[in-house]
Design a protein around this motif. Structure first.
Motif, PDB file in Angstrom:
ATOM      1  N   MET A 171       0.799  -1.472  -0.006  1.00  0.00           N
ATOM      2  CA  MET A 171      -0.001   0.164  -0.002  1.00  0.00           C
ATOM      3  C   MET A 171       1.014   1.280   0.114  1.00  0.00           C
ATOM      4  O   MET A 171       0.295   2.346  -0.791  1.00  0.00           O
ATOM      5  N   MET A 172       2.088   1.126   0.868  1.00  0.00           N
ATOM      6  CA  MET A 172       3.052   2.349   0.985  1.00  0.00           C
ATOM      7  C   MET A 172       3.554   2.534  -0.452  1.00  0.00           C
ATOM      8  O   MET A 172       3.898   3.898  -0.921  1.00  0.00           O
ATOM      9  N   SER A 173       4.013   1.490  -0.970  1.00  0.00           N
ATOM     10  CA  SER A 173       4.821   1.632  -2.386  1.00  0.00           C
ATOM     11  C   SER A 173       3.684   2.227  -3.605  1.00  0.00           C
ATOM     12  O   SER A 173       4.498   2.928  -4.391  1.00  0.00           O
ATOM     13  N   ALA A 174       2.576   1.827  -3.557  1.00  0.00           N
ATOM     14  CA  ALA A 174       1.731   2.621  -4.335  1.00  0.00           C
ATOM     15  C   ALA A 174       1.580   3.991  -4.191  1.00  0.00           C
ATOM     16  O   ALA A 174       1.146   4.668  -5.050  1.00  0.00           O
ATOM     17  N   LEU A 175       1.548   4.340  -2.929  1.00  0.00           N
ATOM     18  CA  LEU A 175       1.336   5.627  -2.589  1.00  0.00           C
ATOM     19  C   LEU A 175       2.575   6.502  -2.999  1.00  0.00           C
ATOM     20  O   LEU A 175       2.383   7.675  -3.538  1.00  0.00           O
ATOM     21  N   LEU A 176       3.754   5.803  -2.864  1.00  0.00           N
ATOM     22  CA  LEU A 176       4.884   6.731  -2.993  1.00  0.00           C
ATOM     23  C   LEU A 176       5.384   6.504  -4.764  1.00  0.00           C
ATOM     24  O   LEU A 176       6.556   7.012  -4.928  1.00  0.00           O
ATOM     25  N   ASP A 177       4.580   5.818  -5.376  1.00  0.00           N
ATOM     26  CA  ASP A 177       4.760   5.895  -6.871  1.00  0.00           C
ATOM     27  C   ASP A 177       4.170   6.923  -7.632  1.00  0.00           C
ATOM     28  O   ASP A 177       2.804   6.866  -7.418  1.00  0.00           O
ATOM     29  N   PRO A 178       4.534   7.936  -8.014  1.00  0.00           N
ATOM     30  CA  PRO A 178       3.683   8.806  -8.432  1.00  0.00           C
ATOM     31  C   PRO A 178       2.766   8.576  -9.852  1.00  0.00           C
ATOM     32  O   PRO A 178       1.980   9.380 -10.074  1.00  0.00           O
ATOM     33  N   ALA A 235       5.081   9.973 -14.652  1.00  0.00           N
ATOM     34  CA  ALA A 235       6.487  10.125 -14.023  1.00  0.00           C
ATOM     35  C   ALA A 235       6.934   8.581 -13.903  1.00  0.00           C
ATOM     36  O   ALA A 235       6.510   8.107 -12.983  1.00  0.00           O
ATOM     37  N   ASP A 236       8.008   8.636 -14.297  1.00  0.00           N
ATOM     38  CA  ASP A 236       8.878   7.319 -13.789  1.00  0.00           C
ATOM     39  C   ASP A 236       9.115   7.560 -12.343  1.00  0.00           C
ATOM     40  O   ASP A 236       9.666   8.440 -11.886  1.00  0.00           O
ATOM     41  N   CYS A 237       8.948   6.431 -11.556  1.00  0.00           N
ATOM     42  CA  CYS A 237       9.109   6.544 -10.171  1.00  0.00           C
ATOM     43  C   CYS A 237      10.605   6.950  -9.605  1.00  0.00           C
ATOM     44  O   CYS A 237      10.625   7.896  -9.011  1.00  0.00           O
ATOM     45  N   LYS A 247      14.497  10.784  -7.865  1.00  0.00           N
ATOM     46  CA  LYS A 247      15.792  11.400  -7.991  1.00  0.00           C
ATOM     47  C   LYS A 247      15.735  12.988  -8.289  1.00  0.00           C
ATOM     48  O   LYS A 247      16.537  13.949  -7.696  1.00  0.00           O
ATOM     49  N   ARG A 248      14.755  13.517  -8.893  1.00  0.00           N
ATOM     50  CA  ARG A 248      14.486  14.739  -9.317  1.00  0.00           C
ATOM     51  C   ARG A 248      13.927  15.538  -8.217  1.00  0.00           C
ATOM     52  O   ARG A 248      14.243  16.974  -7.919  1.00  0.00           O
ATOM     53  N   SER A 288      17.722   5.204 -17.572  1.00  0.00           N
ATOM     54  CA  SER A 288      17.003   6.483 -17.596  1.00  0.00           C
ATOM     55  C   SER A 288      17.175   7.211 -16.364  1.00  0.00           C
ATOM     56  O   SER A 288      16.970   8.422 -16.270  1.00  0.00           O
ATOM     57  N   VAL A 289      17.711   6.567 -15.309  1.00  0.00           N
ATOM     58  CA  VAL A 289      18.358   7.265 -14.099  1.00  0.00           C
ATOM     59  C   VAL A 289      19.668   7.490 -13.878  1.00  0.00           C
ATOM     60  O   VAL A 289      20.142   7.907 -12.801  1.00  0.00           O
TER      61      VAL A 289
END
Length: 312
Positions: free
Chosen positions: A140-147, A243-245, A250-251, A310-311
């Protein structure tokens, strides 16, 4: 269907047919290849063929010596009808593909909604959720912190009353805040061990010492994890493009410094299984028969570079 798939195979493997096709329809026009494990790729192939002019296509095939692949008027109308019938299913498949759907949060959401809020210990964010697979709250937390997902999946894909959704949002935010407290304690303990041998310098009392302490407390309150979390949700709501997670964090590492530490800890578990499956696909493409002598370390490094270019 056999004629269409054969035509596509020849188009991607025969230089003469490809040059004639580009000369007839332009270099920017192409027919996508079909993947045996993806039914929608075959439908896209048929759709691309039916978008062409039937007479010019049959003329092209006859000129290239493939008269047996020419489509009759009846076959052409059947393919058109097939595309029209399956178009809604194609759209549904695109909307529910792995990259756009949180694949594991359904189990955790079920356990979270079945457990009353007063009985849930948010201080233990990694508590198991019964016997459900992938029922850990970290999903659940990973879904929230993935933009790419944030709370969008909960608002759009979950069939539940708005009151339940609001309650679940508060629970997930509490889980993130509890995880932030853990990260802060770990960071302070590690820094304390590094500096335990160093004696703190003597402080000289100054005129505005009390004022500075109050200002510092105010700044800490503004830049708290909860404030960062609320601001992060607002930023995700205003994002027009997906947006890529990793690129996003990083940005924005300096914009959300405390939440960034939580994200780097939680996002070791991705919100969707699509990136993990893609890693295996990259591994199969890199470890080809003529490169079978690659060592495990070299293969791991190549896959890592391919998946994270990409990162860089």
């Amino acid at each position: 269907m056999a004629k269409v798939t054969k035509f596509c195979s020849l188009l991607h493997s025969t230089c003469g047919l490809k040059e004639a096709f580009e000369g007839q329809y332009g270099a920017n026009r192409s027919i996508p290849s079909a993947v045996s494990t993806r039914w929608n790729s075959t439908l896209r192939l048929v759709e691309a063929v039916t978008d062409l002019d039937p007479q010019s296509l049959n003329t092209l095939l006859e000129a290239q010596g493939h008269k047996g692949l020419c489509l009759s008027a009846r076959e052409w109308s059947q393919l058109k009808e097939l595309v029209e019938i399956l178009a809604p299913f194609l759209q549904a498949t695109d909307l529910t593909q792995g990259e756009k759907v949180v694949t594991k949060c359904g189990f955790a959401l079920r356990s979270l909604t079945q457990q009353p809020p007063q009985q849930m210990d948010v201080s233990d964010s990694a508590q198991p959720a019964g016997d459900l697979p992938f029922g850990d709250m970290v999903y659940m937390m990973s879904a929230l912190l993935d933009p790419s997902f944030c709370f969008f999946w909960l608002e759009q894909d979950v069939l539940a009353p708005d009151e339940v959704k609001s309650e679940v949002k508060e629970m997930i935010m509490d889980l993130v805040l509890a995880e932030a407290r853990k990260v802060t304690i770990l960071a302070e303990s590690s820094s304390g061990e590094d500096n335990k041998d160093e004696e703190p310098p003597a402080k000289t009392p100054r005129l505005f010492t009390g004022y500075r302490k109050k200002s510092k407390k105010k700044d800490d309150h503004v830049s708290s994890v909860k404030a960062e979390l609320i601001r992060y949700i607002q930023v995700c709501s205003g994002e027009e493009d997906e947006a890529d997670c990793l690129v996003f964090w990083k940005r924005n590492a300096k914009v959300f410094p405390r939440l960034y530490l939580v994200a780097m800890r939680v996002l070791a578990v991705p919100a969707t299984s699509a990136p993990v499956e893609r890693v295996f696909s990259h591994g199969g493409l890199i470890m080809r028969p003529h490169r079978a002598r690659l060592s495990a370390r070299t293969l791991s490094s190549l896959i890592f570079l391919k998946c994270n270019h990409s990162v860089a």
